[in-house]
Design an enzyme around this catalytic site. Structure first.
Site, short mmCIF file in Angstrom:
data_model
loop_
_atom_site.label_atom_id
_atom_site.label_comp_id
_atom_site.label_asym_id
_atom_site.label_seq_id
_atom_site.Cartn_x
_atom_site.Cartn_y
_atom_site.Cartn_z
N GLN A 219 1.03 -1.44 0.15
CA GLN A 219 0.15 -0.10 -0.08
C GLN A 219 0.99 1.38 0.26
O GLN A 219 0.46 3.11 -0.13
CB GLN A 219 -0.79 0.01 0.67
CG GLN A 219 -2.22 -1.04 1.29
CD GLN A 219 -2.65 -1.21 2.41
OE1 GLN A 219 -2.97 -2.04 2.75
NE2 GLN A 219 -3.83 -0.33 2.76
N ARG A 365 -9.65 0.28 7.95
CA ARG A 365 -10.22 0.90 6.94
C ARG A 365 -10.70 1.87 8.39
O ARG A 365 -12.00 2.21 7.93
CB ARG A 365 -11.87 -0.23 6.96
CG ARG A 365 -12.04 -0.92 6.38
CD ARG A 365 -12.98 -1.38 6.27
NE ARG A 365 -13.13 -2.35 4.85
CZ ARG A 365 -14.90 -1.99 4.37
NH1 ARG A 365 -14.28 -0.34 3.70
NH2 ARG A 365 -14.61 -2.62 2.83
N CYS A 366 -9.96 2.67 8.56
CA CYS A 366 -10.08 4.04 8.96
C CYS A 366 -8.48 4.71 9.57
O CYS A 366 -7.59 4.17 8.69
CB CYS A 366 -10.56 3.48 10.75
SG CYS A 366 -10.17 2.83 12.21
N GLU A 735 -13.80 5.66 5.21
CA GLU A 735 -14.05 5.01 5.95
C GLU A 735 -14.97 5.02 7.39
O GLU A 735 -14.81 3.63 7.74
CB GLU A 735 -13.25 3.99 5.86
CG GLU A 735 -11.97 3.43 4.87
CD GLU A 735 -13.03 1.96 3.82
OE1 GLU A 735 -14.19 2.23 4.07
OE2 GLU A 735 -11.78 1.83 3.31
#
Length: 781
Positions: A219, A365-366, A735
């Site tokens: 990522q 997701r945050c 998210e």
């Protein structure tokens, strides 16, 4: 044929990348096959805590087709037995002295095929001396606990860090003056990002050129290149990281894992490409976990207003402190725990402990640990509503930060950019039919039915930098965009971030379309290749749009300024006489007299003003002046079966404000994915451990992820409050659904039982937990 209609911000342009994905034409790292490529498999420890007394690899090495067997001792000979983590700790690449969690990497086999490598793992004989495991942070910090990191000089206990935020004295004063203090102990359990594609790499170190090309599930490819250079000692200009299509990341693919390092070292020593593909069990038991926060919160209330917040948090760090988060913040951005509320005084105290579990702490997701913070404050506010005997929605509205207070500096030091929390709450309640539902709930109780309504209002903080405050492993958290417009008016945009399914190829092209008037179809977006993209910190913690999106807008505007000068030259007028009406520059008062952006692009290479440098291209590195603060309110309605404890969502309403939406369709897809995961965490997902440190949740039979069958329907709404400092007013979707919805679900279940005195339930809220609560208060049938 590209459409002549320019579709920039606010248009639901179909995702460009989906054309190859739905045809099976994606290019993932496991699709990479190189000449002479070898395959690597990792031997993992069956013990959570054990000393290694010997490793016999002779039988494995003798198996036909085995090229090499790698141990920690061999890695140590090349100073590669240990590697730095993103949090400044050290982590074993292959164990040398002892294993510290079940699933830790002990040895590796490199062979002509993955099947031979797997067979050879069975022939490695490791003699372990079991040690007492430590399976909770409370146990880790207890007197006499076994020392996990005994290899660290000066480490005498299992304590990792202590970190504080806020004003302790002011907070104590607020509590002393309060007329009500509400307390809550809660635990946000360990869960796993579990992307569809596990981690892996193909390492190709060319012995002739010294060039290392590593295809990997990254990522943050540029940051990984720098860290590889530091770990392996290779010149950074000789390292090329290529992160192709990624089958989901969710923070799991931010850390550097031992498999990456061993495969690269093996390729360097053997002189052939080496591929490592992680299996599902390896992914679930050894790579970056999320959450695992034990939290105690106290809320001071006076005359119905929140006046103080005290929080103590204890985090389970696993065997190595490997959180992927800004260096200055040992508990991530957990101090956003004041949430959407105007709380004048707060003090947050955090500690971390080593345990015999896999390391992790990823921004799943945050943003960094925001989900845990949001969960705590929303559960605490809901509890306060019950103890005060007031409506949970009204209590929130009475204590929200008001629009006129922005920019608002929180008691823990964040400067919120903008917000209208009442508007989001009002829209959510309106869509839900809140007043009518409360009446229905009361009637249902008279009938013996248990209906619950849960709310959660959240404020997220995303888009780290600024660089003066935010870095990871010393790397400042700016991001980048390079834009080149060709003579024919087509463009290439190169970014320092990396998509794992967020739709970058579409949304970032739309930003360019908005700023330059070039149709999205005429803009190619490139990411993930460190030799062909500008340096950036990558995609995680919801930072793509706040940082790289801003960089894209800034470089587009710089090129538009140059194009304006070229247009003035072509039209033989002053730049001040021109108006920009995408996709054309026109002369003020003479709209028929103008040139298109395509005309100016061609002239940039053929007909320039004297003294102007040719070309229409540039690069910018964007250092955000502040982070952005998306927010929203979620509402969940559940019904509980008193005979079984089973609970079922009846309604899920989600209102988000992520500032200006680039592509509403993609935003809604992101929100629905987050809502699904929020439901999963509330209902079923759990990585846990027995008293021996064995991981329970090492496969998808034990670690449950939701399917379409379990996932409820969602009703979405939006408000739009632009960020005042972001070039296009975007805050990023962040998210947020995963941030807000777990608390909403649990609050709904607790709300159904609150009249009987049930104030707390731990996630995942399984039917057996609900049944136990029902039985305890006499509501079970």
């Amino acid at each position: 044929m590209a459409s002549t209609e320019v579709r920039g911000l606010g248009h639901s342009v179909a995702r460009k990348e989906d054309a190859r994905f739905i045809r099976g034409k994606g290019n993932y790292f496991d699709d990479i096959v190189l000449p002479g490529m070898l395959h690597m498999e990792l031997l993992r420890s069956p013990y959570a805590h054990a000393r290694i007394t010997s490793i016999d690899t002779s039988a494995a090495a003798a198996l036909p087709g085995v090229v090499a067997v790698v141990t920690g001792e061999l890695m140590a000979q090349h100073n590669l037995a240990w590697m730095p983590t993103l949090s400044g700790d050290t982590q074993a690449v292959l164990a040398t002295d002892k294993v510290r969690f079940q699933g830790q990497e002990v040895a590796a086999v490199v062979a002509e095929s993955p099947y031979i490598a797997k067979d050879a793992l069975e022939l490695i004989d490791v003699d372990y001396e079991p040690l007492d495991p430590v399976t909770s942070p409370q146990q880790a910090l207890a007197e006499g606990a076994p020392l996990i990191r005994d290899e660290k000089e000066g480490q005498t206990d299992n304590h990792v860090y202590h970190w504080e935020a806020g004003d302790k004295e002011a907070t104590e004063k607020a509590f002393a003056e309060a007329d009500k203090v509400v307390e809550l102990d809660t635990f946000y359990p360990r869960c796993h990002p579990s992307p569809l594609e596990c981690c892996g790499c193909v390492a190709d170190v060319n012995p002739a050129t010294g060039k290392a090309t590593i295809y990997m599930t990254s990522q943050a490819p540029h940051a990984h290149r720098t860290l590889f250079a530091l770990v392996a000692g290779l010149p950074e200009q000789n390292i090329r990281i290529i992160s192709p299509d990624i089958g989901g990341g969710f923070g799991n693919k931010v850390p550097i894992y031992p498999g990456y390092v061993v495969a690269t070292a093996a390729s360097l020593l053997i002189g052939r490409p080496v591929k490592w593909v992680e299996d599902r069990t390896g992914n679930l038991i050894s790579t970056g976990f999320a959450r695992d926060y034990h939290m105690h919160g106290e809320l001071a209330v006076k005359d119905g207003k929140f006046t103080g917040l005290r929080v103590k948090m204890l985090s389970d760090q696993g065997a190595f402190y490997a959180d992927a988060q800004p260096t200055k913040f040992r508990a991530g951005l957990f101090h956003i725990v004041t949430g959407s509320y105007d709380i004048p005084a707060a003090f947050v105290e955090t500690d971390g402990a080593y345990t015999n579990k896999a390391p992790g702490g990823v921004a799943y997701r945050c943003s960094f640990r925001v989900t845990e913070a949001s969960y705590l404050i929303e559960r605490l506010v809901q509890t306060a509503a019950y103890e005060l005997g007031v409506d949970p929605a009204q209590l929130r509205k009475d204590n929200f930060i008001k629009p006129e207070q922005f920019p608002y500096v929180s008691a823990t030091g964040f400067e919120y950019d903008s917000g209208d929390y009442d508007a989001a709450m009002d829209l959510c309640l309106e869509k839900l039919g809140y007043a009518e539902l409360r009446a229905e709930q009361a009637a249902a109780r008279e009938e013996g039915r248990l209906l619950g309504i849960g709310l959660a209002s959240f404020t997220e903080v995303v888009g780290a930098g600024p660089r003066h405050t935010y870095d990871i492993a010393g790397l400042a958290m700016f991001d980048s965009a390079e834009l080149r417009v060709h003579p024919t008016g087509k463009a290439i945009l190169k970014l320092g971030v990396k998509s794992q399914g967020q739709g970058h190829e579409t949304t970032f092209a739309q930003i360019v379309a908005e700023e330059l008037g070039i149709p999205p179809e005429d803009i190619e977006v490139q990411e993930g290749d460190t030799d062909n993209t500008p340096y950036g910190l990558g995609t995680y913690a919801s930072r793509s749009t706040p940082t790289a999106g801003a960089a894209t807008a800034v470089i587009s505007r710089k090129l538009r300024d140059k194009a304006r000068a070229i247009a003035a030259h072509l039209l033989e007028c002053s730049e001040d006489d021109l108006e920009w009406n995408a996709p054309r520059f026109t002369v003020k008062g003479a709209p028929d007299r103008g040139v298109s952006i395509q005309d100016t692009a061609f002239a940039a290479y053929t007909n320039l003003p004297d003294g102007m440098e040719a070309g229409l291209e540039g690069v910018t590195y964007y250092d955000p002046p502040n982070m952005t603060f998306p927010f929203g309110t979620y509402a969940v309605v559940v019904e509980i079966d008193r005979g079984t404890g089973q609970w079922k969502p009846l309604r899920v309403v989600a209102v988000d404000d992520c500032g200006v939406r680039i592509n509403p369709m993609i935003v809604e897809g992101q929100i629905m994915g987050g809502l699904t995961e929020g439901f999963a965490i509330a209902a079923m997902e759990l990585i846990t451990f027995d008293e021996d440190g064995n991981c329970i949740g090492s496969n998808f039979m034990d670690y449950l992820v939701p399917t379409a069958w379990e996932t409820p329907a969602f009703e979405l709404g939006e408000t739009v409050t632009p960020s005042p400092h972001h070039p296009i007013g975007a805050k990023g979707v962040g998210e947020s659904a995963t941030v807000g919805s777990p608390a909403a679900y649990v609050n709904a279940i607790v709300d159904a039982l609150a009249h009987a005195g049930v104030r707390n339930l731990e996630m995942p809220v399984t039917p057996d937990k609900v049944w136990a609560a029902l039985s305890e208060v006499g509501l079970a049938q």
